[in-house]
Design an enzyme around this catalytic site. Structure first.
Site, PDB file in Angstrom:
ATOM      1  CB  SER A   7      -6.863 -27.413  19.346  1.00 22.30           C
ATOM      2  OG  SER A   7      -5.644 -27.636  20.041  1.00 22.30           O
ATOM      3  CG  HIS A  32      -6.364 -23.007  19.700  1.00 27.31           C
ATOM      4  ND1 HIS A  32      -6.669 -21.791  20.275  1.00 27.31           N
ATOM      5  CD2 HIS A  32      -5.950 -23.795  20.725  1.00 27.31           C
ATOM      6  CE1 HIS A  32      -6.457 -21.840  21.586  1.00 27.31           C
ATOM      7  NE2 HIS A  32      -6.014 -23.054  21.888  1.00 27.31           N
ATOM      8  CG  ASP A  34      -3.431 -25.695  22.746  1.00 24.81           C
ATOM      9  OD1 ASP A  34      -3.893 -24.622  23.167  1.00 24.81           O
ATOM     10  OD2 ASP A  34      -4.132 -26.624  22.307  1.00 24.81           O
ATOM     11  CG  MET A  36       0.849 -26.852  26.650  1.00 21.74           C
ATOM     12  SD  MET A  36       0.079 -28.451  26.960  1.00 21.74           S
ATOM     13  CE  MET A  36      -1.508 -28.205  26.176  1.00 21.74           C
ATOM     14  CG  HIS A  65      -3.939 -21.204  24.641  1.00 19.55           C
ATOM     15  ND1 HIS A  65      -4.796 -22.241  24.962  1.00 19.55           N
ATOM     16  CD2 HIS A  65      -3.732 -20.523  25.807  1.00 19.55           C
ATOM     17  CE1 HIS A  65      -5.082 -22.195  26.252  1.00 19.55           C
ATOM     18  NE2 HIS A  65      -4.427 -21.172  26.791  1.00 19.55           N
ATOM     19  CG  MET A  67      -1.753 -23.042  28.268  1.00 14.32           C
ATOM     20  SD  MET A  67      -2.528 -24.535  27.640  1.00 14.32           S
ATOM     21  CE  MET A  67      -2.232 -24.298  25.893  1.00 14.32           C
ATOM     22  CG  MET A 136      -8.364 -21.991  29.919  1.00 15.81           C
ATOM     23  SD  MET A 136      -7.917 -22.401  28.224  1.00 15.81           S
ATOM     24  CE  MET A 136      -7.838 -24.196  28.271  1.00 15.81           C
ATOM     25  N   GLY A 141      -3.627 -27.927  29.787  1.00 16.02           N
ATOM     26  CA  GLY A 141      -2.492 -28.845  29.839  1.00 16.02           C
ATOM     27  C   GLY A 141      -2.645 -30.044  28.929  1.00 16.02           C
ATOM     28  CG  PHE A 142      -3.174 -33.051  29.762  1.00 13.26           C
ATOM     29  CD1 PHE A 142      -2.054 -33.784  29.379  1.00 13.26           C
ATOM     30  CD2 PHE A 142      -3.202 -32.480  31.029  1.00 13.26           C
ATOM     31  CE1 PHE A 142      -0.981 -33.946  30.251  1.00 13.26           C
ATOM     32  CE2 PHE A 142      -2.134 -32.635  31.910  1.00 13.26           C
ATOM     33  CZ  PHE A 142      -1.018 -33.369  31.517  1.00 13.26           C
ATOM     34  N   GLY A 143      -5.263 -32.128  25.833  1.00 13.32           N
ATOM     35  CA  GLY A 143      -6.440 -32.217  24.977  1.00 13.32           C
ATOM     36  C   GLY A 143      -7.312 -33.370  25.440  1.00 13.32           C
ATOM     37  N   GLY A 144      -8.507 -33.443  24.911  1.00 12.29           N
ATOM     38  CA  GLY A 144      -9.379 -34.593  25.150  1.00 12.29           C
ATOM     39  C   GLY A 144      -9.974 -34.690  26.541  1.00 12.29           C
ATOM     40  CG  ASP A 174      -8.767 -23.886  24.442  1.00  8.68           C
ATOM     41  OD1 ASP A 174      -9.017 -24.965  23.877  1.00  8.68           O
ATOM     42  OD2 ASP A 174      -7.608 -23.464  24.645  1.00  8.68           O
ATOM     43  N   GLY A 175     -11.604 -26.116  25.185  1.00 10.52           N
ATOM     44  CA  GLY A 175     -11.527 -27.363  25.940  1.00 10.52           C
ATOM     45  C   GLY A 175     -12.836 -28.139  25.944  1.00 10.52           C
ATOM     46  N   GLY A 176     -12.795 -29.343  25.403  1.00  9.23           N
ATOM     47  CA  GLY A 176     -13.960 -30.225  25.465  1.00  9.23           C
ATOM     48  C   GLY A 176     -15.147 -29.772  24.642  1.00  9.23           C
ATOM     49  N   GLY A 196     -10.382 -29.571  19.482  1.00  5.63           N
ATOM     50  CA  GLY A 196      -9.246 -30.438  19.188  1.00  5.63           C
ATOM     51  C   GLY A 196      -9.709 -31.836  18.856  1.00  5.63           C
TER      52      GLY A 196
HETATM   53  C1  DX5 Z   1      -5.876 -27.459  26.571  1.00 11.17           C
HETATM   54  C2  DX5 Z   1      -5.686 -26.721  25.277  1.00 11.17           C
HETATM   55  C3  DX5 Z   1      -6.813 -26.885  24.309  1.00 11.17           C
HETATM   56  C4  DX5 Z   1      -6.937 -28.273  23.731  1.00 11.17           C
HETATM   57  C5  DX5 Z   1      -8.352 -28.463  23.270  1.00 11.17           C
HETATM   58  O1  DX5 Z   1      -4.867 -27.113  27.438  1.00 11.17           O
HETATM   59  O2  DX5 Z   1      -5.559 -25.344  25.529  1.00 11.17           O
HETATM   60  O3  DX5 Z   1      -6.672 -25.950  23.233  1.00 11.17           O
HETATM   61  O4  DX5 Z   1      -6.071 -28.492  22.651  1.00 11.17           O
HETATM   62  O5  DX5 Z   1      -8.530 -29.793  22.928  1.00 11.17           O
HETATM   63  P1  DX5 Z   1      -9.913 -30.563  23.114  1.00 11.17           P
HETATM   64  O6  DX5 Z   1     -10.894 -29.872  22.206  1.00 11.17           O
HETATM   65  O7  DX5 Z   1      -9.581 -31.945  22.711  1.00 11.17           O
HETATM   66  O8  DX5 Z   1     -10.331 -30.428  24.551  1.00 11.17           O
HETATM   67 ZN    ZN Z   2      -5.714 -23.930  23.788  1.00 13.37          ZN
END
Ligand code: DX5
Ligand code: ZN
Length: 221
Positions: A7, A32, A34, A36, A65, A67, A136, A141-144, A174-176, A196
């Site tokens: 991502s 990927h 994102d 938003m 993706h 959002m 999800m 909304g956020f990475g990490g 997707d996520g974490g 990501g």
């Molecule tokens: C969250 C995004 C994810 C995000 C994943 O809203 O849709 O795609 O970038 O990032 P990590 O892997 O850091 O959770």
């Molecule tokens: Zn995503």
């Protein structure tokens, strides 16, 4: 082997070209992206000009993706950006069936993302129209963010639903995602892993992608 989709939200945007080039060199299958809007999710990321630039540089499948609210207003725009897979949120689509049909008519693969709180049963009627279900494993909304582990059981139940309906829908998580949960996710039925921060904070991202890509499900003996 799972498809790995780094991502770019976690990339250094000042060096986005280097990030795309790293992904090109790696065993990643998809990239990927994102998008938003600050309304569907409480954050604004990037949009059309960035996707166009990524499209020009990447040799991988462009996985977009969305959002955003009312994604149906922008389907042809994202087609023009070169999206191969266009994912909308179930929660953002009043007429999901129509939207999926429209994505297919434009020649893209269809994706539907489900927030952690949205049950898989909401997709039962449209499963034949979905190429990829994106589960999800964080609130979008956020990475990490921290991985929500209940998605593992959700993945297994979705896999069962897909097998029962004899559809060829793929499951994306997707996520974490990290090495700490990837094996379990693949075991549960995940086909695509988005990553990501785990990739972009690694000292050797190409190697990290390779490690994720080469995880195999455990064989029961
Ligand atoms: C969250 C995004 C994810 C995000 C994943 O809203 O849709 O795609 O970038 O990032 P990590 O892997 O850091 O959770
Ligand atoms: Zn995503």
């Amino acid at each position: 082997m799972a498809i790995i989709a780094p991502s770019i939200l976690a990339a250094d945007f000042l060096r986005l070209g280097d990030a795309i080039e790293m992904i090109n060199r790696s065993e990643a299958g998809w990239v990927h992206c994102d998008v938003m809007d600050g309304k569907f999710v409480p954050n604004i990321s990037f949009g059309i000009p960035v996707l166009e630039a990524v499209r020009r540089a990447t040799t991988k499948i462009l996985d977009v993706h969305l959002m955003i609210v009312e994604p149906e207003r922008y389907l042809s725009v994202f087609k023009s950006c070169g999206a191969d897979v266009l994912t909308v949120h179930q929660e953002a689509c009043i007429h999901l069936h129509r939207t999926l049909q429209a994505i297919r008519d434009l020649g893209m693969k269809t994706g539907v993302a489900l927030n952690p709180s949205t049950p898989i049963s909401t997709l039962e009627e449209v499963l034949p129209l979905i190429d990829v279900v994106c589960l999800m494993s964080v609130n979008p909304g956020f990475g990490g963010q921290k991985f929500i582990s209940s998605v593992i059981d959700k993945t297994a139940r979705l896999k069962q639903m897909i097998n029962t309906s004899k559809s060829s829908t793929l499951i994306e998580i997707d996520g974490g995602v990290s090495m700490a949960n990837a094996q379990t996710l693949i075991q549960a039925g995940a086909d695509i892993l988005v990553a990501g921060n785990f990739v972009f904070t690694a000292s050797n991202p190409v190697h990290t992608i390779s490690e994720l890509a080469n995880i195999r499900p455990m064989v029961n003996i």
